[in-house]
Design a protein around this motif. Sequence first.
Motif, PDB file in Angstrom:
ATOM      1  N   ILE A 100       0.425  -1.131  -0.244  1.00  0.00           N
ATOM      2  CA  ILE A 100       0.112  -0.371  -0.045  1.00  0.00           C
ATOM      3  C   ILE A 100       0.918   1.009   0.488  1.00  0.00           C
ATOM      4  O   ILE A 100       0.228   2.247  -0.540  1.00  0.00           O
ATOM      5  N   PHE A 101       2.216   1.370   0.888  1.00  0.00           N
ATOM      6  CA  PHE A 101       2.954   1.608   0.740  1.00  0.00           C
ATOM      7  C   PHE A 101       3.329   2.625  -0.649  1.00  0.00           C
ATOM      8  O   PHE A 101       3.822   3.923  -1.030  1.00  0.00           O
ATOM      9  N   PHE A 102       3.626   1.405  -1.286  1.00  0.00           N
ATOM     10  CA  PHE A 102       4.348   1.224  -2.242  1.00  0.00           C
ATOM     11  C   PHE A 102       3.523   2.330  -3.668  1.00  0.00           C
ATOM     12  O   PHE A 102       4.151   3.406  -4.490  1.00  0.00           O
ATOM     13  N   ALA A 103       2.589   1.383  -3.749  1.00  0.00           N
ATOM     14  CA  ALA A 103       1.561   1.606  -4.641  1.00  0.00           C
ATOM     15  C   ALA A 103       1.001   3.570  -3.660  1.00  0.00           C
ATOM     16  O   ALA A 103       0.410   4.126  -5.487  1.00  0.00           O
ATOM     17  N   LEU A 104       0.955   3.975  -2.861  1.00  0.00           N
ATOM     18  CA  LEU A 104       0.429   5.779  -2.277  1.00  0.00           C
ATOM     19  C   LEU A 104       2.228   6.587  -2.719  1.00  0.00           C
ATOM     20  O   LEU A 104       1.504   7.845  -4.136  1.00  0.00           O
ATOM     21  N   PHE A 105       3.090   5.893  -3.011  1.00  0.00           N
ATOM     22  CA  PHE A 105       3.879   6.976  -2.904  1.00  0.00           C
ATOM     23  C   PHE A 105       5.354   6.369  -4.423  1.00  0.00           C
ATOM     24  O   PHE A 105       5.707   7.682  -4.289  1.00  0.00           O
ATOM     25  N   PHE A 106       5.157   5.410  -5.049  1.00  0.00           N
ATOM     26  CA  PHE A 106       5.491   5.042  -5.748  1.00  0.00           C
ATOM     27  C   PHE A 106       5.116   5.397  -7.603  1.00  0.00           C
ATOM     28  O   PHE A 106       4.020   5.700  -7.289  1.00  0.00           O
ATOM     29  N   PRO A 107       5.739   6.606  -7.669  1.00  0.00           N
ATOM     30  CA  PRO A 107       5.877   7.455  -9.249  1.00  0.00           C
ATOM     31  C   PRO A 107       4.821   6.284 -10.237  1.00  0.00           C
ATOM     32  O   PRO A 107       5.444   5.372 -10.641  1.00  0.00           O
ATOM     33  N   THR A 108       3.348   7.415 -10.487  1.00  0.00           N
ATOM     34  CA  THR A 108       3.121   5.659 -11.665  1.00  0.00           C
ATOM     35  C   THR A 108       3.414   5.868 -12.658  1.00  0.00           C
ATOM     36  O   THR A 108       2.504   5.384 -14.121  1.00  0.00           O
ATOM     37  N   LYS A 109       4.020   6.659 -13.254  1.00  0.00           N
ATOM     38  CA  LYS A 109       4.961   6.814 -14.515  1.00  0.00           C
ATOM     39  C   LYS A 109       5.706   5.967 -14.636  1.00  0.00           C
ATOM     40  O   LYS A 109       5.857   5.287 -16.471  1.00  0.00           O
ATOM     41  N   TYR A 110       6.096   5.440 -13.892  1.00  0.00           N
ATOM     42  CA  TYR A 110       6.771   4.134 -14.538  1.00  0.00           C
ATOM     43  C   TYR A 110       5.818   2.387 -14.425  1.00  0.00           C
ATOM     44  O   TYR A 110       5.900   1.694 -13.331  1.00  0.00           O
ATOM     45  N   TYR A 111       5.417   2.669 -15.234  1.00  0.00           N
ATOM     46  CA  TYR A 111       3.917   1.755 -15.826  1.00  0.00           C
ATOM     47  C   TYR A 111       4.273   0.014 -15.219  1.00  0.00           C
ATOM     48  O   TYR A 111       3.586  -0.254 -14.477  1.00  0.00           O
ATOM     49  N   ASN A 112       5.230   0.028 -15.569  1.00  0.00           N
ATOM     50  CA  ASN A 112       5.813  -2.004 -15.868  1.00  0.00           C
ATOM     51  C   ASN A 112       6.657  -2.174 -14.729  1.00  0.00           C
ATOM     52  O   ASN A 112       5.982  -2.939 -13.654  1.00  0.00           O
ATOM     53  N   ILE A 113       6.928  -1.450 -14.199  1.00  0.00           N
ATOM     54  CA  ILE A 113       7.637  -1.182 -12.336  1.00  0.00           C
ATOM     55  C   ILE A 113       6.679  -1.687 -11.288  1.00  0.00           C
ATOM     56  O   ILE A 113       6.184  -2.346 -10.924  1.00  0.00           O
ATOM     57  N   TYR A 114       5.454  -0.834 -11.384  1.00  0.00           N
ATOM     58  CA  TYR A 114       4.907  -0.593 -10.540  1.00  0.00           C
ATOM     59  C   TYR A 114       4.399  -1.309 -11.137  1.00  0.00           C
ATOM     60  O   TYR A 114       3.392  -1.890  -9.492  1.00  0.00           O
ATOM     61  N   HIS A 115       2.967  -2.171 -11.961  1.00  0.00           N
ATOM     62  CA  HIS A 115       2.448  -3.206 -12.018  1.00  0.00           C
ATOM     63  C   HIS A 115       3.042  -4.283 -11.200  1.00  0.00           C
ATOM     64  O   HIS A 115       2.694  -5.149 -10.906  1.00  0.00           O
ATOM     65  N   PHE A 116       3.995  -5.312 -12.198  1.00  0.00           N
ATOM     66  CA  PHE A 116       4.863  -5.756 -11.778  1.00  0.00           C
ATOM     67  C   PHE A 116       5.535  -6.305 -10.221  1.00  0.00           C
ATOM     68  O   PHE A 116       5.749  -7.080  -9.279  1.00  0.00           O
ATOM     69  N   VAL A 117       5.823  -4.683  -8.944  1.00  0.00           N
ATOM     70  CA  VAL A 117       5.967  -5.387  -7.920  1.00  0.00           C
ATOM     71  C   VAL A 117       4.743  -5.786  -7.253  1.00  0.00           C
ATOM     72  O   VAL A 117       4.888  -6.796  -6.413  1.00  0.00           O
ATOM     73  N   LEU A 118       3.318  -4.335  -7.325  1.00  0.00           N
ATOM     74  CA  LEU A 118       2.376  -5.354  -7.537  1.00  0.00           C
ATOM     75  C   LEU A 118       1.616  -6.881  -7.273  1.00  0.00           C
ATOM     76  O   LEU A 118       1.111  -7.276  -7.065  1.00  0.00           O
ATOM     77  N   LEU A 119       2.085  -7.189  -8.854  1.00  0.00           N
ATOM     78  CA  LEU A 119       1.620  -8.941  -9.020  1.00  0.00           C
ATOM     79  C   LEU A 119       2.694  -9.469  -8.314  1.00  0.00           C
ATOM     80  O   LEU A 119       2.080 -10.593  -8.358  1.00  0.00           O
ATOM     81  N   GLY A 120       3.859  -9.474  -7.873  1.00  0.00           N
ATOM     82  CA  GLY A 120       4.681  -9.862  -7.294  1.00  0.00           C
ATOM     83  C   GLY A 120       4.833  -9.856  -5.484  1.00  0.00           C
ATOM     84  O   GLY A 120       4.197 -11.405  -5.438  1.00  0.00           O
ATOM     85  N   GLY A 121       4.351  -8.770  -5.099  1.00  0.00           N
ATOM     86  CA  GLY A 121       3.607  -9.062  -4.125  1.00  0.00           C
ATOM     87  C   GLY A 121       2.065  -9.763  -4.070  1.00  0.00           C
ATOM     88  O   GLY A 121       2.604 -10.748  -2.872  1.00  0.00           O
ATOM     89  N   ALA A 122       1.373  -9.734  -4.894  1.00  0.00           N
ATOM     90  CA  ALA A 122       0.482 -10.883  -5.092  1.00  0.00           C
ATOM     91  C   ALA A 122       0.877 -12.001  -4.703  1.00  0.00           C
ATOM     92  O   ALA A 122       0.460 -13.115  -4.070  1.00  0.00           O
ATOM     93  N   SER A 123       1.443 -12.397  -5.777  1.00  0.00           N
ATOM     94  CA  SER A 123       2.005 -13.842  -5.787  1.00  0.00           C
ATOM     95  C   SER A 123       2.662 -14.623  -5.057  1.00  0.00           C
ATOM     96  O   SER A 123       2.701 -15.194  -4.411  1.00  0.00           O
ATOM     97  N   LEU A 124       3.661 -13.740  -3.858  1.00  0.00           N
ATOM     98  CA  LEU A 124       4.332 -14.081  -2.869  1.00  0.00           C
ATOM     99  C   LEU A 124       2.650 -14.197  -1.765  1.00  0.00           C
ATOM    100  O   LEU A 124       3.540 -15.307  -0.895  1.00  0.00           O
ATOM    101  N   LEU A 125       2.136 -13.620  -2.186  1.00  0.00           N
ATOM    102  CA  LEU A 125       1.048 -14.050  -0.331  1.00  0.00           C
ATOM    103  C   LEU A 125       0.084 -14.907  -0.970  1.00  0.00           C
ATOM    104  O   LEU A 125       0.175 -15.612   0.582  1.00  0.00           O
ATOM    105  N   ILE A 126       0.193 -15.300  -2.452  1.00  0.00           N
ATOM    106  CA  ILE A 126      -0.393 -16.403  -1.887  1.00  0.00           C
ATOM    107  C   ILE A 126       0.798 -17.894  -2.269  1.00  0.00           C
ATOM    108  O   ILE A 126       0.012 -18.992  -1.704  1.00  0.00           O
ATOM    109  N   LEU A 127       1.678 -17.920  -2.098  1.00  0.00           N
ATOM    110  CA  LEU A 127       2.915 -18.764  -2.402  1.00  0.00           C
ATOM    111  C   LEU A 127       3.142 -18.929  -0.758  1.00  0.00           C
ATOM    112  O   LEU A 127       3.075 -20.394  -0.535  1.00  0.00           O
TER     113      LEU A 127
END
Length: 392
Positions: free
Chosen positions: A11-38
Amino acid sequence: MINKIIFLILIFFALFFPTKYYNIYHFVLLGGASLLILINGVKLNISFYARYFLILIVLIVFNVFVSSIYLGSDFFRNATEIFRFLPTLLFLLCYRAININRQNIYFLFCSYTSVVTIICCLQYLGFESVLNLSRIYGSELQVENSLIISSRAIGLSTGPGNNGAMFTILYVYFLSNFLFFKERKSINIIFMLLCAVSVVFAQSQTSLVAISLVTLFSLVILFIIDKRKVLNFYVFFVFFNVILGMGVIFYKFLNKFGYLISLFEEGLTRNSYKVRVEKMDAVLDLSFSNPIMFFFGYGKDLVPNATALDNEYAFYLGVYGAFSLMLLFVFYLYFLTSVFNKNKNFPDFLLCLTVFAGLIIAWPSSFTLDPRLLFIFTIYLIFSLREKNIQR
């Protein structure tokens, strides 16, 4: 405990990380969600919310396939659109493992609002010290044209419109807390005012309209489901103070709101609005020119100005197709009506108001296509699912 820490970091990352770095933004969230599942090995829960995003992703892939076969569009480039929604789907599938509470979110949203309101104020007043920070989050063009020339605060967003949309959604959050709960009335009033002031600093006409309409809409909804709350003196007191505060600021710095004033003076005759209409007309002409692709979409590479349409509905229609747009409206309709269920709860009320605001924001900007706003919406969906489990 580890689940809570991981999600709070996200959540902290999503609020404060620059969204213009679109790919990094989405892949960090994707990685975080995958980690929670694993790490939890939890049984995946396919709720109504998860089904929507699953169907949307499948529909996008199918539409891209049709477009590539029928029109020769770039399958792999268009298929990357699923990464907009894949993190949300994974978070919803493992929502049982996300054990955060309302207080954690409240603290983070208060922190973001406080920090970014100060930044907006400094940007609006033209402090040189925030220009370098602004360039990290926004493009050089936005910093030059919106911030320096027009004094439109971009906050920690890519532009003033996105900044206004962000504070509109946060205003809805504090408004919902104010209307629904008895505690923290004064704090919610303060943060509602901060959000409204930040929208004024952004000089976003759409966000000002959204805040006004969602405030009226919230009172109508609350009057239907619980008349006693609407008649509370605090309700009238806060709205009077929000309007008074915005009016004082606007009057005091009238000369610095040239862009916003010109929006109200010129209205639909303004050149920027005409450009948006031309872009939307081009998408509509393209969509209606082919009955098959009208329903399945053309993909990003065949839609003119697909990355700068300034209209979420036009993007859905042109890129994803009419089926996806109809699915979106059905999804929204669910939230606008679920607030009237017998088991009234805060997440349903919050989602109803957020969707209503999102419907307005999406016309000249983005709601579900904005990665930060979509993640906030995802948090609300998780809260709703967990609340429904408790009620059972």
